[in-house]
Design a protein around this motif. Structure first.
Motif, PDB file in Angstrom:
ATOM      1  N   VAL A  35       0.842  -1.203   0.000  1.00 15.01           N
ATOM      2  CA  VAL A  35       0.000   0.000   0.000  1.00 15.01           C
ATOM      3  C   VAL A  35       0.873   1.247   0.000  1.00 15.01           C
ATOM      4  O   VAL A  35       0.658   2.184  -0.778  1.00 15.01           O
ATOM      5  N   VAL A  36       1.877   1.260   0.873  1.00 13.24           N
ATOM      6  CA  VAL A  36       2.787   2.414   0.957  1.00 13.24           C
ATOM      7  C   VAL A  36       3.582   2.546  -0.336  1.00 13.24           C
ATOM      8  O   VAL A  36       3.703   3.644  -0.898  1.00 13.24           O
ATOM      9  N   TYR A  37       4.108   1.435  -0.832  1.00 13.03           N
ATOM     10  CA  TYR A  37       4.879   1.441  -2.074  1.00 13.03           C
ATOM     11  C   TYR A  37       4.052   2.033  -3.225  1.00 13.03           C
ATOM     12  O   TYR A  37       4.511   2.917  -3.944  1.00 13.03           O
ATOM     13  N   LYS A  38       2.839   1.563  -3.391  1.00 16.38           N
ATOM     14  CA  LYS A  38       1.989   2.058  -4.482  1.00 16.38           C
ATOM     15  C   LYS A  38       1.644   3.537  -4.306  1.00 16.38           C
ATOM     16  O   LYS A  38       1.560   4.275  -5.292  1.00 16.38           O
ATOM     17  N   THR A  39       1.479   3.968  -3.076  1.00 12.13           N
ATOM     18  CA  THR A  39       1.207   5.383  -2.817  1.00 12.13           C
ATOM     19  C   THR A  39       2.378   6.250  -3.287  1.00 12.13           C
ATOM     20  O   THR A  39       2.177   7.308  -3.882  1.00 12.13           O
ATOM     21  N   ILE A  40       3.586   5.773  -3.049  1.00 14.76           N
ATOM     22  CA  ILE A  40       4.774   6.533  -3.452  1.00 14.76           C
ATOM     23  C   ILE A  40       4.906   6.559  -4.977  1.00 14.76           C
ATOM     24  O   ILE A  40       5.028   7.629  -5.576  1.00 14.76           O
ATOM     25  N   VAL A  41       4.889   5.381  -5.602  1.00 14.03           N
ATOM     26  CA  VAL A  41       5.182   5.314  -7.036  1.00 14.03           C
ATOM     27  C   VAL A  41       4.074   5.917  -7.905  1.00 14.03           C
ATOM     28  O   VAL A  41       4.324   6.266  -9.055  1.00 14.03           O
ATOM     29  N   ARG A  42       2.872   6.043  -7.380  1.00 11.83           N
ATOM     30  CA  ARG A  42       1.805   6.727  -8.129  1.00 11.83           C
ATOM     31  C   ARG A  42       2.027   8.227  -8.177  1.00 11.83           C
ATOM     32  O   ARG A  42       1.520   8.911  -9.065  1.00 11.83           O
ATOM     33  N   ARG A  43       2.796   8.741  -7.224  1.00  7.00           N
ATOM     34  CA  ARG A  43       2.943  10.189  -7.105  1.00  7.00           C
ATOM     35  C   ARG A  43       4.285  10.726  -7.583  1.00  7.00           C
ATOM     36  O   ARG A  43       4.427  11.933  -7.785  1.00  7.00           O
ATOM     37  N   ILE A  44       5.280   9.843  -7.726  1.00  4.27           N
ATOM     38  CA  ILE A  44       6.601  10.331  -8.129  1.00  4.27           C
ATOM     39  C   ILE A  44       7.362   9.228  -8.850  1.00  4.27           C
ATOM     40  O   ILE A  44       7.226   8.045  -8.535  1.00  4.27           O
ATOM     41  N   SER A  45       8.176   9.637  -9.821  1.00  2.00           N
ATOM     42  CA  SER A  45       8.953   8.693 -10.616  1.00  2.00           C
ATOM     43  C   SER A  45      10.227   8.294  -9.872  1.00  2.00           C
ATOM     44  O   SER A  45      10.993   9.160  -9.431  1.00  2.00           O
ATOM     45  N   LEU A  46      10.443   6.976  -9.756  1.00  2.45           N
ATOM     46  CA  LEU A  46      11.636   6.446  -9.110  1.00  2.45           C
ATOM     47  C   LEU A  46      12.340   5.497 -10.063  1.00  2.45           C
ATOM     48  O   LEU A  46      11.699   4.839 -10.879  1.00  2.45           O
ATOM     49  N   PHE A  47      13.653   5.399  -9.964  1.00  7.01           N
ATOM     50  CA  PHE A  47      14.427   4.498 -10.808  1.00  7.01           C
ATOM     51  C   PHE A  47      14.404   3.078 -10.259  1.00  7.01           C
ATOM     52  O   PHE A  47      14.220   2.111 -10.981  1.00  7.01           O
ATOM     53  N   GLU A  48      14.613   2.962  -8.938  1.00 12.53           N
ATOM     54  CA  GLU A  48      14.665   1.642  -8.319  1.00 12.53           C
ATOM     55  C   GLU A  48      14.257   1.753  -6.864  1.00 12.53           C
ATOM     56  O   GLU A  48      14.627   2.700  -6.175  1.00 12.53           O
TER      57      GLU A  48
END
Length: 154
Positions: free
Chosen positions: A119-132
């Motif tokens: 849940v936390v992971y998806k919240t982060i990646v939906r809002r900002i682009s990360l490489f890894e």
């Protein structure tokens, strides 16, 4: 300039900020009024940033700790500011550090279960682009605490 009694007061407050001034004064061998003045001075001078209650994580339903390591391809000020806002909005993320080396950031995340990390992971990646993003689950806490070594306080 701090002396040994000031450092002893800081150590006592770190151990239990709810301890009464009388008890602290007794432990550091000062009168209550002298101890009270020193505590006020330590607050005024910024040695004491704030007083907080430390909750029992298992008791409030957050027994799991996950450390997420993040690499990003973005280092511009606007990306960093967006990242700051994203992590600030997620209460399960309790600590974040910018790093040297292979990874750019490490996040300490407290959770009710390992499954909640998604849940936390998806919240982060939906809002900002990360490489890894790579995560590690803490199996056991060997040492934990917010208390700082007061011997270095000057």
């Amino acid at each position: 300039m701090l002396d040994d009694r000031d450092r002893a007061i800081l150590a006592q407050l770190q151990a239990d900020a709810g301890m009464g001034i009388g008890a602290i004064a007794e432990k550091v061998h000062l009168s209550v009024s002298a101890c009270s003045r020193r505590i006020q001075r330590l607050e005024d001078e910024g040695y004491i940033a704030r007083r907080v209650a430390i909750l029992d994580r298992a008791r409030i339903g957050l027994p799991t700790t996950v450390f997420a390591l993040i690499r990003t391809a973005h280092h511009a000020d606007d990306w960093i500011e967006t990242f700051r806002r994203v992590i600030a909005d997620i209460p399960e993320i309790v600590e974040v550090h910018r790093l040297t080396g292979t990874y750019d950031y490490i996040l300490k995340i407290v959770l009710p279960s390992v499954e909640h990390y998604d849940v936390v992971y998806k919240t982060i990646v939906r809002r900002i682009s990360l490489f890894e993003v790579t995560a590690s689950i803490s199996m056991e806490t060997l040492k934990s605490g917010e208390a700082l070594p007061v011997a270095y306080a000057r």
